[in-house]
Design a protein around this motif. Structure first.
Motif, short mmCIF file in Angstrom:
data_model
loop_
_atom_site.label_atom_id
_atom_site.label_comp_id
_atom_site.label_asym_id
_atom_site.label_seq_id
_atom_site.Cartn_x
_atom_site.Cartn_y
_atom_site.Cartn_z
N TYR A 1 0.42 -1.31 -0.08
CA TYR A 1 0.09 -0.05 0.15
C TYR A 1 0.87 1.43 -0.20
CZ TYR A 1 -3.96 -2.62 0.61
OH TYR A 1 -5.49 -3.85 0.43
N GLY A 2 1.94 1.19 0.30
CA GLY A 2 2.76 2.35 0.99
C GLY A 2 3.11 2.34 -0.48
N LEU A 3 3.69 1.67 -1.66
CA LEU A 3 4.61 1.62 -2.64
C LEU A 3 2.91 2.14 -3.75
CD1 LEU A 3 6.07 -1.22 -2.93
CD2 LEU A 3 6.93 0.64 -3.45
N SER A 4 2.10 2.16 -3.81
CA SER A 4 1.01 2.45 -4.32
C SER A 4 0.78 4.22 -5.47
CB SER A 4 -0.40 2.28 -3.98
OG SER A 4 -0.87 0.53 -3.32
N THR A 5 1.26 4.90 -4.20
CA THR A 5 0.61 6.36 -4.87
C THR A 5 2.20 6.73 -5.88
OG1 THR A 5 -0.16 7.13 -3.18
CG2 THR A 5 0.88 8.75 -4.01
N PHE A 6 3.26 6.25 -5.73
CA PHE A 6 4.43 6.18 -6.42
C PHE A 6 4.73 5.17 -7.67
CE2 PHE A 6 4.68 7.04 -2.09
CZ PHE A 6 4.98 8.57 -2.46
N THR A 7 3.50 4.00 -7.82
CA THR A 7 3.72 3.48 -9.00
C THR A 7 2.56 3.62 -9.71
OG1 THR A 7 2.52 1.38 -7.63
CG2 THR A 7 5.00 1.64 -7.87
N LEU B 1 -5.18 10.06 -3.43
CA LEU B 1 -3.62 9.79 -2.98
C LEU B 1 -2.83 10.90 -4.03
CD1 LEU B 1 -3.27 7.35 -0.38
CD2 LEU B 1 -3.24 9.40 0.23
N LEU B 2 -2.91 10.08 -5.28
CA LEU B 2 -1.97 10.41 -6.14
C LEU B 2 -2.41 11.85 -6.56
CD1 LEU B 2 -0.02 9.22 -8.20
CD2 LEU B 2 -2.33 8.69 -9.75
N ILE B 3 -3.31 12.44 -6.63
CA ILE B 3 -3.42 13.55 -6.78
C ILE B 3 -2.76 14.49 -5.77
CG2 ILE B 3 -5.56 15.76 -6.52
CD1 ILE B 3 -7.42 13.57 -7.94
N GLY B 4 -2.91 13.99 -4.54
CA GLY B 4 -2.58 14.79 -3.41
C GLY B 4 -0.52 15.07 -3.44
N TRP B 5 -0.49 13.85 -4.32
CA TRP B 5 1.11 13.60 -4.65
C TRP B 5 1.85 14.54 -5.68
CZ3 TRP B 5 6.06 13.25 -3.60
CH2 TRP B 5 7.11 12.97 -4.27
N ILE B 6 0.93 14.61 -6.92
CA ILE B 6 0.98 15.91 -7.44
C ILE B 6 0.88 16.97 -7.07
CG2 ILE B 6 0.46 16.34 -10.57
CD1 ILE B 6 -0.30 13.68 -10.51
N ALA B 7 -0.40 17.39 -6.23
CA ALA B 7 -0.86 18.75 -5.40
C ALA B 7 0.70 18.97 -4.90
CB ALA B 7 -1.56 18.75 -5.14
N PRO C 1 7.47 23.71 -13.02
CA PRO C 1 8.93 22.56 -12.65
C PRO C 1 8.84 21.17 -12.83
CG PRO C 1 9.17 24.99 -13.00
CD PRO C 1 8.17 24.97 -12.69
N ALA C 2 8.23 20.67 -11.62
CA ALA C 2 8.00 19.64 -10.53
C ALA C 2 7.42 19.06 -11.46
CB ALA C 2 8.14 20.50 -9.09
N VAL C 3 6.50 18.96 -11.98
CA VAL C 3 4.78 18.38 -12.56
C VAL C 3 5.68 17.76 -14.01
CG1 VAL C 3 3.04 18.57 -12.74
CG2 VAL C 3 3.08 19.77 -10.90
N TYR C 4 6.03 19.05 -14.31
CA TYR C 4 6.40 18.74 -15.90
C TYR C 4 7.54 17.03 -15.50
CZ TYR C 4 4.65 23.04 -17.15
OH TYR C 4 3.51 24.11 -18.28
N ILE C 5 8.64 17.71 -14.81
CA ILE C 5 9.69 16.24 -14.32
C ILE C 5 9.04 15.12 -14.08
CG2 ILE C 5 11.02 16.02 -13.40
CD1 ILE C 5 12.76 17.27 -15.50
N TYR C 6 8.03 15.10 -13.46
CA TYR C 6 7.76 14.11 -12.68
C TYR C 6 7.01 13.10 -13.89
CZ TYR C 6 4.28 10.91 -10.91
OH TYR C 6 3.10 10.25 -10.30
N LEU C 7 5.41 14.08 -14.60
CA LEU C 7 5.35 13.48 -15.99
C LEU C 7 6.68 13.27 -17.20
CD1 LEU C 7 2.42 16.33 -16.32
CD2 LEU C 7 2.13 14.16 -14.97
N LEU C 8 6.87 13.75 -16.95
CA LEU C 8 8.50 13.37 -17.84
C LEU C 8 8.78 11.57 -17.85
CD1 LEU C 8 9.86 13.05 -20.66
CD2 LEU C 8 11.48 14.72 -19.13
N THR C 9 8.97 11.79 -15.81
CA THR C 9 9.16 10.62 -15.47
C THR C 9 8.20 9.34 -15.45
OG1 THR C 9 8.58 11.33 -13.56
CG2 THR C 9 11.15 11.99 -14.07
#
Length: 331
Positions: free
Chosen positions: A85-91, A181-187, A196-204
């Motif tokens: 469950y702890g991995l879910s947001t980041f996967t 939680l995923l929306i919260g992580w992006i926020a 810039p952080a959002v753009y980099i995240y989307l690229l990754t």
């Protein structure tokens, strides 16, 4: 088969120390490279390598979540579930639904009557010959690696996993909480680093999704894979012959958590990822387990159809028409 099963049990020993090192070490790489990529935004000679490393660490997090789903990473069941469950947001993958759907994949591996439980759909030669031109066109597009990898990756990880298959029957609220939680992580990324952080995240996410589909495709799509129909279907052969062992180098194994040795994993899902490579290298020669190198791996993307008579994956027919069976006959 009984001998192989007995030998693989020697590698099922779980270590909380190794599991924690793999788990928290991968998280350390993930967060540090994401931070460094964000502050390097605009200096792409620095940012791009960091994005790639971050994306691969994201793939490795997904493999660890997959291990947790089999309760094979840590020694205790509750530890695996908590870690999963702890991995879910980041996967980008709801843990409970991933666990259920992936167990269905293991259950029906190699079963021609249950191909929808697999990650990549494969038509038989007979089905292709009987298909109409529109169906053929759609399948051609679907199996084209330049479509399957980028478009398929984004569709599955960014869109499809927001509401995975079987969600309505198995766990609506868990998926909803995961998506919130995923929306919260992006926020949070936006709050800390702006666009810039959002753009980099989307690229990754894009690079990780492409890498994930590349890996998932090769796990079961190669020339001498295995498919059959019941009652002739043999689950032991489906596991060993229907799953690949990708010997693509130590760095590839490190980035993918050793899941490239997928034949042994399907044969004995209790082996932790940190013991898969050692297990496969110890028994491959004694039991004649084949491996796939880079050349064969890339060639596998040219194979499209399962030939039930020859029992192998083949290319599209060389003189194939874009039309269906009736169109070809008419021509």
């Amino acid at each position: 088969m009984a001998t192989i099963r007995e030998v693989t049990r020697m590698y099922c020993d779980k270590s909380d120390a190794l599991a924690s090192l793999s788990y928290f070490g991968t998280f350390g790489v993930y967060f540090s490279t994401l931070y460094l990529a964000v502050i390097s935004y605009g200096t792409w000679i620095l940012a791009v390598p960091l994005v790639v490393i971050n994306a691969l660490s994201g793939v490795r997090l997904y493999v660890l979540q997959h291990d947790c789903g089999h309760h094979s990473l840590f020694t205790k069941r509750w530890m695996n579930d908590l870690a999963g469950y702890g991995l879910s947001t980041f996967t980008l993958t709801p843990y409970w639904m991933m666990q259920f759907n992936h167990n269905e994949h293991h259950k029906f591996l190699g079963d021609l009557e249950h191909r929808r439980s697999g990650e990549i759909h494969t038509m038989t030669v007979k089905e292709w010959e009987e298909a109409g031109w529109l169906h053929r066109l759609g399948y051609r597009l679907y199996r084209n690696p330049f479509f399957l990898i980028p478009v398929g990756g984004i569709f599955v990880y960014a869109l499809r996993y927001r509401w995975p298959k079987n969600t309505a029957e198995r766990g609506i609220w868990g998926v909803i909480v995961h998506d919130v939680l995923l929306i919260g992580w992006i926020a949070l990324l936006f709050f800390l680093g702006g666009m810039p952080a959002v753009y980099i995240y989307l690229l990754t996410v894009f690079v990780a999704a492409c890498s994930g589909v590349f890996l998932v495709y090769l796990q079961h799509n190669f020339e001498d894979t295995y498919w059959d129909r019941r009652p002739e279907l043999r689950h032991d052969l489906a596991a060993l012959q229907g799953s690949s062992a990708l010997d693509l180098g130590w760095w590839f194994d490190l980035a993918t958590g050793n899941i490239a040795y997928h034949d042994i994993h399907h044969f004995n899902a209790n082996i932790p990822s940190y013991r898969l490579r050692k297990c496969h290298q110890a028994i491959r020669d004694d039991f004649g387990l084949p491996t796939i190198n880079w050349a064969e791996a890339l060639r596998s993307f040219s194979l499209k159809l399962w030939d039930e008579e020859e029992e192998r994956l083949v290319r599209f027919p060389p003189r194939d028409s874009w039309f269906g069976a009736q169109g070809s006959a008419g021509a």
